[in-house]
Motif scaffolding. Sequence first.
Motif, short mmCIF file in Angstrom:
data_model
loop_
_atom_site.label_atom_id
_atom_site.label_comp_id
_atom_site.label_asym_id
_atom_site.label_seq_id
_atom_site.Cartn_x
_atom_site.Cartn_y
_atom_site.Cartn_z
N ARG C 313 -9.40 -4.30 -2.98
CA ARG C 313 -8.95 -5.56 -2.42
C ARG C 313 -7.94 -5.35 -1.79
O ARG C 313 -6.54 -5.12 -2.21
N LYS C 315 -6.81 -5.91 2.70
CA LYS C 315 -7.03 -5.80 4.16
C LYS C 315 -6.29 -4.91 4.97
O LYS C 315 -5.12 -4.86 5.04
N PRO C 316 -6.79 -3.66 5.42
CA PRO C 316 -6.10 -2.75 5.98
C PRO C 316 -5.51 -3.21 7.26
O PRO C 316 -6.00 -4.18 8.11
N PHE C 330 -4.37 1.90 6.20
CA PHE C 330 -2.99 1.62 5.52
C PHE C 330 -3.44 0.14 5.10
O PHE C 330 -3.72 -0.59 5.59
N TYR C 331 -3.17 0.19 3.77
CA TYR C 331 -3.49 -1.20 3.35
C TYR C 331 -2.50 -1.33 2.03
O TYR C 331 -1.69 -0.62 1.64
N SER C 332 -2.40 -2.73 1.55
CA SER C 332 -1.68 -2.84 0.44
C SER C 332 -2.42 -3.51 -0.78
O SER C 332 -3.00 -4.58 -0.61
N ALA C 334 -1.41 -4.12 -3.94
CA ALA C 334 -0.66 -5.07 -4.65
C ALA C 334 0.52 -5.45 -4.02
O ALA C 334 0.70 -4.92 -3.11
N SER C 335 1.43 -6.55 -4.43
CA SER C 335 2.40 -6.87 -3.34
C SER C 335 3.39 -5.92 -3.23
O SER C 335 3.92 -6.04 -2.09
N ASP C 336 3.52 -5.07 -4.16
CA ASP C 336 4.71 -4.34 -4.13
C ASP C 336 4.08 -2.71 -3.36
O ASP C 336 5.01 -1.74 -3.67
N LYS C 337 3.00 -2.74 -3.14
CA LYS C 337 2.57 -1.28 -2.90
C LYS C 337 1.90 -1.07 -1.27
O LYS C 337 1.12 -2.14 -1.09
N VAL C 338 2.27 -0.45 -0.65
CA VAL C 338 1.49 0.02 0.58
C VAL C 338 0.90 1.34 0.47
O VAL C 338 1.75 2.14 0.08
#
Lengths: 568, 382, 430
Positions: C313, C315-316, C330-332, C334-338
Amino acid sequence: MTEEIRIGVFICHCGINIGGVVDVPAVVEYASSLEKVVHAERNLYTCSSEGLESIKSAIKEHNLNRVVVASCTPRTHEPLFRATCKEAGLNPYLFEFVNIRDQCSWVHMHEPESATEKAKDLVRMGVAKAARLEPLEELTSDVIPTAVVIGAGISGMTAALSLARNGFSVHLIEKEREIGGMLRKLYKLYPTDEPAEEFLERRIKAVKDHERITLHLSSTIKAVEGYVGKFKVILDENGVEQTIDAGVIIVATGAKEFEPVGLYEYDGENVITQLQLEEKLKKGDLNWAAIKNVVMIQCAGARGEVLGYCSKICCMNAIKNAKLIKEAHPDINVFIAHNELQAYGEEYELYYRDAKKAGVRFLRFPLEQRPKVRKSDGKLIVDVFHERMQLPIPFEADLVVLSAPLVQNPDALQLSKLLKVPLGQDKFFFEAHVKLRPVDFATDGIFLCGTAHGPKDIGESIAQGYAAASRATIPLAKGYVRSEPIISSVNEELCAGCGICESVCPYGAIEVVEVEEDKKRARVTGVKCKGCGTCGSSCIKRAIKMYHFSDDQLIAQERAALPTEVIS
Amino acid sequence: MRADCRMEKITEIINRTKAYYCVECGKCTSACPLSRFGDYSPDRVVERTLIGLPVRPDLRIWSCLTCGRCKEVCTYGVDYPEFIRRIRSVAKGEKEQGICAHGELFSVMRLLTRQSETPQKRLYWVSEDLMVRDKGDMLYFTGCLPYFDIVFRDLGVHTVEIARSTVKILNKLDVVPVVMNDEVCCGHDLYWNGEIETFKRLAAINIQNIARRGAKKVIFSCPEGYRTFKLDYPEFFDLDFELVHISEFLAEQLDEGKIDFRTIDEPVTYHDPCRLGRHLGVYDAPRRVISTIAPNFVEMASNRENSLCCGTAGWTNCDSFSEEIRGERLKECSDTGAQMMITSCPKCLIHFKCHMSNRKGDYDLEIVPFEVFVARAMGLVK
Amino acid sequence: MSEKSVLVIGGGVAGMQAAFDLAEAGIKVCLVEKTLSIGGRMAQLDKTFPTNDCAICILAPKMMDCYRHENIEVLTFSEVISVEGEVGSFKVKILRRPRFVDAELCNGCGDCARVCPMGILNRFDMDLRVRGGAYIPFLQAVPLIYALDREKCMRCGLCKVVCGKDAIRFDQKPELVERSVGAIIVAIGFDPLDPSGITEYGYGKYDNVLTALEYERLICAAGPTGGHVMRTDGKEVRSIAWIQCVGARDTRDNRPYCCSVCCMHATKEAILTKEHYPEVGTSILYTDLRCFGKGFQEYVNRAKDDYGVVYIRGKPSEIREKENRNLEIFYSPASDKVEKLEVDMVVLCTALIPSEGVEMLAQILGIELDGYKFFKLKDPYNPTETTRAGIFVAGYCQAPRDIPECIAHGSAAASRAMEVVLGGSDDRRD
């Protein structure tokens, strides 16, 4: 069979599809050498008008009484060649199709020699069977120009109205005292937010007003006999037995809401379902002054919790109710705890955005960590694990609403047995083909629409209602049904009336009946039979013959498959 | 979970910036230059606010570069930079603020709102070879260039050269611009740091002064001033004059065949400032001008809407992550093979120069202001 | 009394189903199709979810049934250019474009195609394969009649020389035909969005970023590579990522809606990939997984549990190309991860949008479009009614929906048309 068998074999090049791999002239030569083959030729494209003309003239010229075409696939071309034979005065079931494309040249395209040998084998098998083919006549049966629609919810009413407008009598059967189905329980509808009652009233009036629709309330189905065109539906109408003769039947029995007993502290008072919420909203039953926080929980009992499927409409339904509450009471906090949000398509995504604008807040949880409802100091708390922030967050709730899935009606099993139509793994009625025939049953003459088929919204239920009406109109408008004579037939002298065939038939086409006193035999209703062969292969007495795939035909084919050295 | 009385203000912010449309897809966080290098997540701030969890006091609300990359990529319509700006002004109202590097600049800006017996000596850069006037149709808004030149002298930013080049270019095109000694800071940095009242006072002064000069058109060399006048002043005031950036003006002149440039062969690249690019959508005008002068113009890997920020906005929360972002950007520049990076924003210029001065010898490239680059190509400066 | 015939515009699944139902009920149908063959988008698919049926295998019999039905007149390579009249009696003018081949004589042998020296990108194969100037769009085209490319044909005459039927007609002219019908059904389907404008994903710039329909043609056994997934640089593909909602659920280009089928489409493509190449890594980067239909959740479960398709889950925001032409996403999550995901190939599930030419057609028909160019419904709960009496709509061109829904919709439109033709309804719209 006393007449001389004269077989004509037509081998198709199919352009380079076959001809590029298989040595077609060699196969033609080989075919000519087979017993009973009096004519063999090759065509570039047997299915072209040229090829078809060639078949017709060969039939006349060589007095052919059996035709074998070795080309592509019967799935697309069998009807064409059968029709061609018919045009030339030959019974269309004296035609045999041999697939030397999909089953030969395409899969062995790098081995032309082996492919050619295989093509010869296949032709030999086809010829062996063709020699034993018998002429068969298509079955025609009249269709009574009346329809029975079981279930007077929105899809049933739509189907009934459409059929009635097309000029046919419709008997609309409803088990409740009033018609309208689940819509009667709803408050407002998405995406227009219009009151369900008004929406329904117009349509109920149209149904009641239509002269060709006969309404049967408080009615249940006791028995169904017959087959497409000639169904007999026996009802219990409010204690009185009624018999309706109809040509087609449409199943529109709807669905009901799952009751999430034992889940999420469900108690029907402070933890309620969406339908219960709708009822309370309709009646004005909620004490809004005492409500500050509403939390809705999606997938309650669905998608792996009790039931496996996604019920399609619960997300939009919750969004609708949440938006209505928020618009009426802007100070109340409304949260929807969800996993994958099903706001699909054009309108629903936009409606979802409108709900957000109105102030409904969304909390996404992972499916492995669903929300938990607990009581603390007499208050309800919903613990939601926020998926993105990876944080558990407690939410106070004065009202918890569970979005539970739609499930099949409990009496559907009984109905499915009466109609001899199947239920799927999810217990909803199972259509003929999930992709291409969504409103047909495999059994001819019986159709399906609405939530009885599976969870869906009102627009789709209406579309399916129309669709079922369209499909049902076909036999009704034609006035007859014609079916392929590739069916089973029972030799009553061998039959013991054991009933195995009846139990395995997917179409309800074979039944054990009492032919005389104390004498039970299986009988086939030709029009219902699809020739699948399940009964024939199950019969322990070998009493069932499959026309066009009889034992002697198939054995001849099998023997022809083996090299002559093996069979003495 | 509580019902905060400040929730009303927060709810208003959510509604204005359409933060409610957020679906938590994380695209903003993965586009955010800060998130790539450090611990910042635009979507987390929005999500917390939507649920009603407190976002203040949290220093991280001051970290946002307001570069607009998140807004650019967001497909649901959330205006995050505006969102964070408004949250900041609520925070400022509660006496919270970020860590301001060069905070003394803010004091200067605030001072400028007051009537003073000591008038500014703002126009010291106007040398004799420049033609300017006191009243007229076209006004050149200089912005803080004169101040930056002095404050950042150690970095060798020479920001007044931007002003001089601009005037020289205008003169060459037969324009004698108005420049004002009583010009005050446009207020951009205060606006983005939540100090709205002071900002409004500065704006009022500028608008009044411009009106007094009879200007019909105001030309900017600073994208922040341009953006502030164009998008932020109209929220509170009516403007009776047109606004244009020097790059747009030059592109027009170029189209009309009024300029002759000396071309150069070297490859050069262009850094899109956030305020000119994403905030205002001006990408083509500077490129048309630059590539006419330097036919071997090359794009960096992140360009136009995808451009990387220079790492700091409004002087707030400039930290090691800002440095990493700048390093990334300069690496993109050297990856192109160009040894000249042109930018049309004095702030970007300052930040990159600061970074380079901390790492002497690491970089073999020159940062050149757009106006200076053009003036050179027109033979007006060396 | 209505004319006892109906015009169906569009020969995809919805149009064919509508035509078939009407024809079976004894009503004459004129089915007009813009391209050279009926079949529509389903013919371009390899398999269909959630049953993984071979698309053309189940479609071709339907195409044949439609074409051969005595009550259906199929006019391919044709377009409706004017509509006059009203419900019960419309007068329609149809332009039949010239194939430059005599349809009565052509036997579909393909000799002309084999000698044609032109190389033209085949739209049916999403421009991944080259066809000749003499061509049919795909092997199972119905009708199997060749055509000469009007723009690119050089008139070299080689086809004319080899044609055993003397069917080549360079001087063939467009033909205008008229039909009188009681009702009209519009079922013109959709076009896939060209994602070149979504610059962050690099389509058109990077070699190994494809659209979902392009990938479908790659993995299709009858496609340009015979079902082999390959890169243009010949490097083996060991990992693929699908990106959902490209250009859809996107306010930037006024497409805030969801296209309904792409989540399942990606799941299917990932499963097919795993069936061909069990070792290849398949990841689907999505926002909301739309798995609402019959059997969809179970299909997704199979993808995850049985095939090892990974669902992420997030969106890049950007895709970058590395020197070896691999892609970095590049996507995230969870809030604290890229995070960065490196793959050999990226498939963009682009928005499916109303077809080119829809505005023109709407004008000709005198019906309205909504703000997103889908055909507007008079009443949101009557899903086949347009804003003009007697004209109905079916399939995706009304709103995003999948194949079974389009087919039911086609039947639904047919039933409304039947009401007009059989039941004499004047389809009054108040």
